[in-house]
Design an enzyme around this catalytic site. Structure first.
Site, PDB file in Angstrom:
ATOM      1  N   GLY A  20       0.827  -1.216   0.000  1.00 27.23           N
ATOM      2  CA  GLY A  20       0.000   0.000   0.000  1.00 27.23           C
ATOM      3  C   GLY A  20       0.858   1.262   0.000  1.00 27.23           C
ATOM      4  O   GLY A  20       0.542   2.258   0.642  1.00 27.23           O
ATOM      5  N   GLY A  24      -1.975   7.649  -4.692  1.00 24.45           N
ATOM      6  CA  GLY A  24      -2.245   8.109  -6.063  1.00 24.45           C
ATOM      7  C   GLY A  24      -2.339   6.958  -7.049  1.00 24.45           C
ATOM      8  O   GLY A  24      -2.742   7.155  -8.185  1.00 24.45           O
ATOM      9  N   ASN A  25      -1.932   5.752  -6.602  1.00 22.18           N
ATOM     10  CA  ASN A  25      -2.018   4.552  -7.435  1.00 22.18           C
ATOM     11  C   ASN A  25      -3.138   3.697  -6.828  1.00 22.18           C
ATOM     12  O   ASN A  25      -2.972   3.117  -5.747  1.00 22.18           O
ATOM     13  CB  ASN A  25      -0.643   3.856  -7.407  1.00 22.18           C
ATOM     14  N   VAL A  26      -4.274   3.678  -7.522  1.00 19.71           N
ATOM     15  CA  VAL A  26      -5.506   3.102  -6.960  1.00 19.71           C
ATOM     16  C   VAL A  26      -5.315   1.637  -6.561  1.00 19.71           C
ATOM     17  O   VAL A  26      -5.711   1.209  -5.481  1.00 19.71           O
ATOM     18  CB  VAL A  26      -6.661   3.229  -7.989  1.00 19.71           C
ATOM     19  N   SER A  28      -2.526  -0.076  -5.844  1.00 17.56           N
ATOM     20  CA  SER A  28      -1.610  -0.238  -4.706  1.00 17.56           C
ATOM     21  C   SER A  28      -2.338   0.063  -3.406  1.00 17.56           C
ATOM     22  O   SER A  28      -2.194  -0.655  -2.417  1.00 17.56           O
ATOM     23  CB  SER A  28      -0.413   0.701  -4.876  1.00 17.56           C
ATOM     24  N   GLU A 174      10.241   9.857 -13.590  1.00 19.32           N
ATOM     25  CA  GLU A 174       9.737   8.485 -13.487  1.00 19.32           C
ATOM     26  C   GLU A 174      10.094   7.663 -14.721  1.00 19.32           C
ATOM     27  O   GLU A 174       9.500   6.614 -14.990  1.00 19.32           O
ATOM     28  CB  GLU A 174       8.223   8.520 -13.244  1.00 19.32           C
ATOM     29  N   HIS A 250       1.035   7.726 -13.914  1.00 17.64           N
ATOM     30  CA  HIS A 250       2.038   7.823 -14.984  1.00 17.64           C
ATOM     31  C   HIS A 250       1.282   7.971 -16.296  1.00 17.64           C
ATOM     32  O   HIS A 250       0.175   7.442 -16.438  1.00 17.64           O
ATOM     33  CB  HIS A 250       2.889   6.546 -15.087  1.00 17.64           C
ATOM     34  N   ASP A 252       1.763   6.359 -18.910  1.00 19.07           N
ATOM     35  CA  ASP A 252       1.517   5.059 -19.551  1.00 19.07           C
ATOM     36  C   ASP A 252       0.291   4.339 -18.993  1.00 19.07           C
ATOM     37  O   ASP A 252       0.003   3.210 -19.363  1.00 19.07           O
ATOM     38  CB  ASP A 252       2.776   4.165 -19.530  1.00 19.07           C
ATOM     39  N   CYS A 371       4.178  -1.465 -17.797  1.00 19.75           N
ATOM     40  CA  CYS A 371       5.034  -1.112 -16.651  1.00 19.75           C
ATOM     41  C   CYS A 371       6.181  -2.086 -16.520  1.00 19.75           C
ATOM     42  O   CYS A 371       7.253  -1.741 -16.031  1.00 19.75           O
ATOM     43  CB  CYS A 371       4.256  -1.192 -15.340  1.00 19.75           C
TER      44      CYS A 371
END
Ligand code: SUG
Length: 448
Positions: A20, A24-26, A28, A174, A250, A252, A371
């Site tokens: 976790g 900002g990364n849903v 995770s 990044e 990101h 991508d 990724c």
């Protein structure tokens, strides 16, 4: 001379877990604390590498990193034997131990930005390791990334390596996740497309309100300068801040490009028309015919793109000139996305086929097919100069599969990270891996 796009996939490391860690990364955030399966994760990644190799693409492997990062924990004040460092971190600062155990280096699209020799002033392939300084667990990757890339692309006649940019948020970088290259042929001069989330030094640029913009304009500009790219061969564009706030951490996650084609969501960018015109003009000056496919929001909402990772796909050129899209299983289970893809391949445009891969272990941390790979366009001479130990072959696939089966656990929970035995297992596995991939000594435990 022939040229290739080689995909180097990150091999998932033995500590793959759901910490976790990425605000900002849903994915995770929503899978935090679930048990992971590192063995399955690594095997899923290897399956994808093998499938691409079997289809005739040149495929490479990028080694994972040493975790837990005991050296990093020492630099934060934990001391004693390695086992004591881990024990103390577990007792006093569990979040730091979790961050120090992340296998996040598997997402090698964030390892570096790569410019092929046809684009650079000195005619070499340039690499800049990404500082990934938005999250602690990722900011510790670049020193080892640089050593691994140096061991893979060692010949200074063909390859130039730059250290990561200064480790401050103003130069947040990044890597290739925010970089795409358009070209007619991989070996010809192309147009490099840098997408940033905010400007660090100019407050006139809008910025997201809820989640961080990890890439700055100034970082992208610095990488373009370091690589010796010409103004005619570069386009900078800003990501739409509102999609970052919806989980597009990101570029991508919302766009992918290959050859002369950009496949993107309607809401991906700011000033889209102007940006597309610039890409079109600059690629035309290099003899190319830029095309774009914009996916309308009324067919695929940003939320569907984020959940399915439709755009975190690999767009690959086949020998007959048509393109293939490699998507995660989550695209097939989303009815709107799957319907869109059916229509796309039936339409007779450049994308003719979709292939689906099960990458669930990585996907649950927000890492899809794109990724997991770092693209390096190489001509024949450059490919011949790459360390042959990292190029996928049927024999290497078998060796790596056996290596994973021998060393990896099939379940990992947060409490397991405090087990000092895990460190010993990882080091034994990685020591063997550096011999398999012929990398030499690249890990802190091998060089200190
Ligand atoms: O940086 N996830 C990674 C996912 C990176 C995906 N890469 C690209 N889009 N190119 C990240 O957010 C989660 C780790 C955890 O929560 O355990 C993580 O780091």
């Amino acid at each position: 001379m022939k040229s290739f796009e080689v995909n180097f996939d990150g091999l998932v490391g033995p500590t793959h877990n759901y910490g976790g860690l990425s605000f900002g990364n849903v994915a995770s955030q929503s899978n935090s604390q679930q048990a992971s399966n590192p063995k399955e994760a690594a095997l899923q990644g290897l399956e994808k590498m093998k499938a691409l190799m079997d289809m005739g693409f040149v495929q490479g492997v990028l080694a994972p990193q040493e975790r837990p990062d005991v050296a990093g924990l020492r630099s934060l004040g934990f001391c004693g034997t390695d086992a004591q460092v881990i024990e103390r971190a577990a007792k006093e600062a569990m979040p730091l131990l979790v961050a120090s155990c992340s296998a996040s280096s598997m997402w090698v699209a964030n390892a570096a930005t790569v410019s092929p020799s046809a684009d650079t002033a000195d005619g070499r392939v340039h690499f800049t390791a990404a500082n990934l300084n938005c999250k602690y667990h990722r900011s510790i990757e670049h020193p080892t990334t640089s050593r691994v890339l140096g061991a893979m692309f060692a010949d200074p006649q063909h390859f130039a390596h730059h250290a990561a940019l200064p480790a401050v948020a103003q130069f947040g970088d990044e890597g290739a996740a925010n970089h795409t290259r358009f070209c007619r042929e991989y070996g010809e001069a192309g147009v490099e497309f840098f997408v940033y989330g905010r400007s660090a030094f100019d407050s006139r640029y809008p910025a997201p309100q809820k989640y961080p913009a990890r890439q700055t304009l100034e970082a992208s500009q610095a990488v373009a300068r370091l690589h010796g790219l010409s103004e005619e061969g570069v386009v900078f564009a800003q990501q739409n801040p509102s999609v970052i706030d919806q989980g597009v951490f990101h570029n991508d996650v919302i766009a992918v490009g290959n050859g002369e084609l950009l496949f993107h969501h309607q809401d991906a960018f700011l000033n889209t028309e102007h940006m597309l015109a610039e890409l079109h003009g600059k690629l035309a000056a290099r003899g190319g015919n830029f095309q774009s496919i914009s996916v309308p929001r009324d067919q695929v909402a940003v939320e569907d793109a984020v959940r399915s990772y439709l755009f975190n796909s690999q767009l690959l050129s086949r020998a007959d000139g048509s393109m293939l899209l490699i998507v995660p299983e989550e695209c097939r289970s989303n009815p709107r996305v799957w319907q869109y893809l059916q229509g796309l391949t039936a339409a007779g445009g450049p994308i003719r086929e979709v292939k689906v891969f099960d990458l669930k272990q990585s996907m649950q941390n927000g890492g899809g097919p794109a990724c997991l790979r770092l693209r390096v366009a190489l001509n024949e001479a450059e490919l011949a100069a790459v360390n042959p130990g990292v190029i996928m072959t049927p024999a290497l696939y078998d060796t790596l599969t056996a290596w994973v089966n021998k060393h990896y656990r099939d379940a990992l929970r947060e409490s397991d990270l405090a087990d000092p035995q895990l460190l010993l297992e990882c080091r034994a596995a990685l020591d063997e891996l550096t011999q398999i991939l012929k990398l030499g000594a690249v890990y802190p435990f091998q060089i200190n």
